[in-house]
Design a protein around this motif. Structure first.
Motif, PDB file in Angstrom:
ATOM      1  N   THR A  51      -2.161 -44.890  41.161  1.00 38.89           N
ATOM      2  CA  THR A  51      -1.775 -43.626  41.783  1.00 38.89           C
ATOM      3  C   THR A  51      -0.357 -43.653  42.334  1.00 38.89           C
ATOM      4  OG1 THR A  51      -2.806 -44.336  43.847  1.00 38.89           O
ATOM      5  CG2 THR A  51      -4.134 -42.961  42.380  1.00 38.89           C
ATOM      6  N   GLY A  84       6.667 -33.918  39.658  1.00 38.99           N
ATOM      7  CA  GLY A  84       6.198 -35.165  39.058  1.00 38.99           C
ATOM      8  C   GLY A  84       7.305 -35.916  38.343  1.00 38.99           C
ATOM      9  N   TYR A 125       7.662 -39.595  40.191  1.00 39.71           N
ATOM     10  CA  TYR A 125       6.724 -40.548  39.595  1.00 39.71           C
ATOM     11  C   TYR A 125       7.279 -41.082  38.283  1.00 39.71           C
ATOM     12  CZ  TYR A 125       3.261 -39.067  42.999  1.00 39.71           C
ATOM     13  OH  TYR A 125       2.604 -38.811  44.167  1.00 39.71           O
ATOM     14  N   ALA A 173      -7.901 -38.097  31.893  1.00 43.75           N
ATOM     15  CA  ALA A 173      -6.764 -38.108  32.828  1.00 43.75           C
ATOM     16  C   ALA A 173      -7.057 -38.998  34.028  1.00 43.75           C
ATOM     17  CB  ALA A 173      -6.439 -36.688  33.281  1.00 43.75           C
ATOM     18  N   THR A 174      -8.271 -38.916  34.543  1.00 45.10           N
ATOM     19  CA  THR A 174      -8.661 -39.733  35.695  1.00 45.10           C
ATOM     20  C   THR A 174      -8.642 -41.210  35.339  1.00 45.10           C
ATOM     21  OG1 THR A 174      -9.991 -37.912  36.557  1.00 45.10           O
ATOM     22  CG2 THR A 174     -10.514 -40.123  37.374  1.00 45.10           C
ATOM     23  N   GLN A 203       2.181 -44.779  40.721  1.00 42.51           N
ATOM     24  CA  GLN A 203       3.083 -44.572  39.586  1.00 42.51           C
ATOM     25  C   GLN A 203       2.764 -43.314  38.783  1.00 42.51           C
ATOM     26  OE1 GLN A 203       5.627 -46.831  39.050  1.00 42.51           O
ATOM     27  NE2 GLN A 203       4.863 -47.750  40.949  1.00 42.51           N
ATOM     28  N   CYS A 204       1.552 -42.793  38.962  1.00 48.15           N
ATOM     29  CA  CYS A 204       1.039 -41.765  38.056  1.00 48.15           C
ATOM     30  C   CYS A 204       0.567 -40.539  38.825  1.00 48.15           C
ATOM     31  CB  CYS A 204      -0.107 -42.365  37.242  1.00 48.15           C
ATOM     32  SG  CYS A 204      -0.839 -41.227  36.061  1.00 48.15           S
ATOM     33  N   PHE A 205       1.127 -39.397  38.495  1.00 50.36           N
ATOM     34  CA  PHE A 205       0.846 -38.094  39.098  1.00 50.36           C
ATOM     35  C   PHE A 205      -0.010 -37.295  38.110  1.00 50.36           C
ATOM     36  CE2 PHE A 205       2.636 -33.689  39.887  1.00 50.36           C
ATOM     37  CZ  PHE A 205       2.133 -33.537  41.169  1.00 50.36           C
ATOM     38  N   VAL A 206      -1.181 -36.824  38.536  1.00 46.67           N
ATOM     39  CA  VAL A 206      -2.065 -36.080  37.642  1.00 46.67           C
ATOM     40  C   VAL A 206      -2.238 -34.653  38.147  1.00 46.67           C
ATOM     41  CG1 VAL A 206      -4.393 -35.915  36.682  1.00 46.67           C
ATOM     42  CG2 VAL A 206      -3.315 -38.138  36.900  1.00 46.67           C
ATOM     43  N   GLN A 250      -5.024 -42.397  35.084  1.00 40.25           N
ATOM     44  CA  GLN A 250      -4.424 -42.609  36.401  1.00 40.25           C
ATOM     45  C   GLN A 250      -4.944 -43.900  37.026  1.00 40.25           C
ATOM     46  OE1 GLN A 250      -5.259 -39.896  39.702  1.00 40.25           O
ATOM     47  NE2 GLN A 250      -3.050 -39.914  40.150  1.00 40.25           N
ATOM     48  N   ILE A 298       0.805 -36.701  34.284  1.00 39.43           N
ATOM     49  CA  ILE A 298      -0.239 -36.310  33.334  1.00 39.43           C
ATOM     50  C   ILE A 298      -0.690 -34.906  33.715  1.00 39.43           C
ATOM     51  CG2 ILE A 298      -2.560 -36.776  32.466  1.00 39.43           C
ATOM     52  CD1 ILE A 298      -2.103 -39.738  33.203  1.00 39.43           C
TER      53      ILE A 298
END
Length: 164
Positions: free
Chosen positions: A28, A65, A69, A19-20, A30-33, A23, A73
């Motif tokens: 960051t 999210g 975003y 996941a990290t 565009q992508c929310f984890v 991202q 994820i």
């Protein structure tokens, strides 16, 4: 409309690392984890059982999210018996198809990965949490590669295919 990537699997199967890395790839902005362990253990200090408040909070955070975003994820063990209904319901807020993965590695491999952690769990703990074939649906994609790099490449390939 936002897309969803769901990463599920047993402890130490590589979900958080994957996941990290996803991202970092998407950015960051565009992508929310969401990390289930952090939400449940650190924020709520709740056990992982039916009725845990983590289910409602994760659902609310997924809604956030989806609204803010391009990609959300969620990663975690996310046991089907506790989180399954919410995950199926919440995924409907996202553009379809969602990418739903089950990291399906042998216990011996997750045990070795666990030993690399700063605070590894005991073998008894890992065994007590171990779930066999805990996929949400028969259409879940299995990630079985021994390295996170291989699993990352598979997810990115799948991402490219659904976004053509």
């Amino acid at each position: 409309m936002a897309k969803l990537i769901l990463l599920r699997g047993n402890s130490a199967s590589g979900k958080t690392t994957l996941a990290t890395q996803l991202q970092a790839h998407f950015g960051t902005d565009q992508c929310f984890v969401l990390h289930q362990d952090w939400i449940r253990r650190e924020l709520l200090q709740a056990n992982d059982h039916p009725g845990t408040p983590a289910v409602a909070l994760i659902e609310d955070l997924l809604d956030f999210g989806a609204r803010h975003y391009q990609l959300a994820i969620l990663e975690g063990i996310l046991r089907r018996d506790v989180y399954g209904a919410m995950l199926l319901r919440a995924s409907q807020q996202f553009e379809q198809p969602s990418l739903v993965y089950y990291l399906d590695l042998p216990f011996a491999q997750t045990w070795q990965r666990n030993l690399l952690k700063a605070r590894p769990f005991t073998e008894a703990q890992l065994k007590s949490w171990w779930l066999v074939a805990d996929q949400l649906t028969s259409s879940d994609r299995r990630l079985t590669a021994p390295t996170t790099a291989d699993n990352l490449q598979q997810v990115l390939n799948d991402w490219q295919q659904i976004n053509q």
